[in-house]
Design a protein around this motif. Structure first.
Motif, PDB file in Angstrom:
ATOM      1  N   ILE A  19      34.222  27.782  29.671  1.00  0.00           N
ATOM      2  CA  ILE A  19      35.329  28.678  30.037  1.00  0.00           C
ATOM      3  C   ILE A  19      35.657  28.529  31.524  1.00  0.00           C
ATOM      4  CG2 ILE A  19      35.993  31.096  30.314  1.00  0.00           C
ATOM      5  CD1 ILE A  19      34.311  31.680  27.776  1.00  0.00           C
ATOM      6  N   ASP A  77      46.224  33.434  26.541  1.00  0.00           N
ATOM      7  CA  ASP A  77      45.702  33.323  25.187  1.00  0.00           C
ATOM      8  C   ASP A  77      46.547  32.322  24.393  1.00  0.00           C
ATOM      9  OD1 ASP A  77      43.791  34.404  23.164  1.00  0.00           O
ATOM     10  OD2 ASP A  77      45.661  34.945  22.146  1.00  0.00           O
ATOM     11  N   ARG A 106      44.283  36.998  27.924  1.00  0.00           N
ATOM     12  CA  ARG A 106      42.927  37.260  27.422  1.00  0.00           C
ATOM     13  C   ARG A 106      42.012  37.628  28.581  1.00  0.00           C
ATOM     14  NH1 ARG A 106      39.845  36.783  22.919  1.00  0.00           N
ATOM     15  NH2 ARG A 106      41.701  36.097  21.768  1.00  0.00           N
ATOM     16  N   ARG A 147      38.315  37.878  30.009  1.00  0.00           N
ATOM     17  CA  ARG A 147      37.075  37.170  29.703  1.00  0.00           C
ATOM     18  C   ARG A 147      36.019  37.421  30.780  1.00  0.00           C
ATOM     19  NH1 ARG A 147      38.225  31.605  26.524  1.00  0.00           N
ATOM     20  NH2 ARG A 147      36.527  32.552  25.327  1.00  0.00           N
ATOM     21  N   LEU A 166      40.839  40.688  23.941  1.00  0.00           N
ATOM     22  CA  LEU A 166      39.502  40.282  24.365  1.00  0.00           C
ATOM     23  C   LEU A 166      38.594  40.244  23.154  1.00  0.00           C
ATOM     24  CD1 LEU A 166      37.268  42.894  24.497  1.00  0.00           C
ATOM     25  CD2 LEU A 166      38.886  43.594  26.260  1.00  0.00           C
ATOM     26  N   THR A 177      34.429  40.657  22.216  1.00  0.00           N
ATOM     27  CA  THR A 177      33.138  41.083  22.724  1.00  0.00           C
ATOM     28  C   THR A 177      32.199  41.287  21.545  1.00  0.00           C
ATOM     29  OG1 THR A 177      32.013  42.670  24.181  1.00  0.00           O
ATOM     30  CG2 THR A 177      33.720  43.551  22.722  1.00  0.00           C
TER      31      THR A 177
END
Length: 312
Positions: free
Chosen positions: A188, A221, A228, A230, A265, A267
């Motif tokens: 990422i 995104d 998004r 992150r 998001l 998680t």
């Protein structure tokens, strides 16, 4: 340690950085004090004149004259404080922020030049020694940190690597996740470092007393019009200062400001503190499913925030 040893160190360090040599100073046409005030205005949330005076231990008359000079030069604007009309709010103009950014860039270049003569293997020891000196001698070593001591800034050299290292270490220590997670974070971060749109994507680093204590990313995104969030992270010893809330706020405000329609998001349900932060900012759980990742059985969750219909 004797008084003479401290004075000897002071003489050594001021000579090393050229504090007494005007020809080596980077702040012209501003004095060191003036440059420090500009730095505080650019980086600190405490921008009332009274706060500046306290933070920098400046005489009120001297600070008033200094601010008057800045106002005449078009660097600042002054007005009533939003919190207390008896106080004066001070903010940088566009010209003032440009000046502060230039001085900050020159300072970083100077320190980088100084560090270039230090062997890489000695740099962590040097940084640790400096942190020890600050902790022992400064107010930060005698009082608990405050929310207003936390600064947010964009990543500097080394900060992206710090994000990878701290995510891997913390999630292993707190949840027992394996190196698969470190690999995911590394990918990422590498994708962001190698190819990101500076207008539509951003990273924030939270800093407390000169060290990194948190981070978050806002990236595009795959879905059109969606941002998004992150890699939200806050160091354990810095929790309780509202850092997670500030990082998420920065993400949401940025995404809304550049025109995204929604923020999403992903998680996991074990990250309960992070989920509470997302909920406070209006995120809604839209899907969840069990999965096996990072050496653990988890429940992944997708959250969404409508940026057009919600305001914080």
């Amino acid at each position: 340690m004797t008084v003479q040893e401290i004075r000897a160190f002071n003489r050594f360090y001021t000579n090393l950085i050229g504090a007494l040599d005007y020809s080596r100073q980077l702040h012209a046409p501003y004095t060191l004090t003036e440059s420090r005030v500009l730095y505080e205005l650019a980086h600190s949330p405490r921008t009332d004149a009274a706060d500046l005076r306290t933070e920098l231990s400046l005489d009120s008359g001297y600070l008033s004259r200094l601010l008057a000079k800045f106002e005449k030069d078009g660097l600042i604007e002054r007005g009533p404080s939003a919190k207390d009309t008896r106080r004066r709010r001070v903010s940088l103009t566009a010209r003032g922020r440009g000046t502060a950014d230039l001085l900050d860039e020159r300072s970083r270049e100077s320190v980088g030049s100084l560090l270039s003569s230090v062997p890489p293997g000695d740099r962590p020891r040097l940084a640790e020694a400096m942190r020890d000196i600050r902790a022992i001698l400064s107010d930060a070593g005698r009082r608990p940190p405050r929310r207003e001591d936390v600064l947010l800034h964009e990543p500097r050299p080394g900060d992206l690597g710090w994000i990878v290292q701290r995510n891997a270490a913390l999630y292993t220590a707190e949840y027992g996740w394996n190196t698969d997670y470190e690999g995911l974070v590394a990918r990422i971060v590498a994708d962001f470092a190698e190819d990101h749109d500076p207008i539509l994507e951003r990273v924030w680093i939270a800093e407390l007393d000169g060290r990194q204590v948190g981070s978050v990313m806002c990236v595009r995104d795959e879905a059109p019009g969606a941002a998004r969030l992150r890699l939200l992270l806050v160091e354990p010893d810095a929790r309780g200062l509202g850092i997670g809330d500030r990082l998420v706020s920065a993400c949401v405000e940025f995404a809304r400001g550049v025109g995204y329609r929604e923020m999403v998001l992903w998680t996991n349900d074990v990250l309960s503190s992070a989920r509470r932060i997302y909920q406070r900012h209006g995120f809604v759980l839209v899907d969840e499913k069990p999965h096996r990742s990072f050496g653990a059985d988890l429940v992944g969750q997708d959250w969404r925030l409508d940026l057009l219909g919600t305001q914080e």
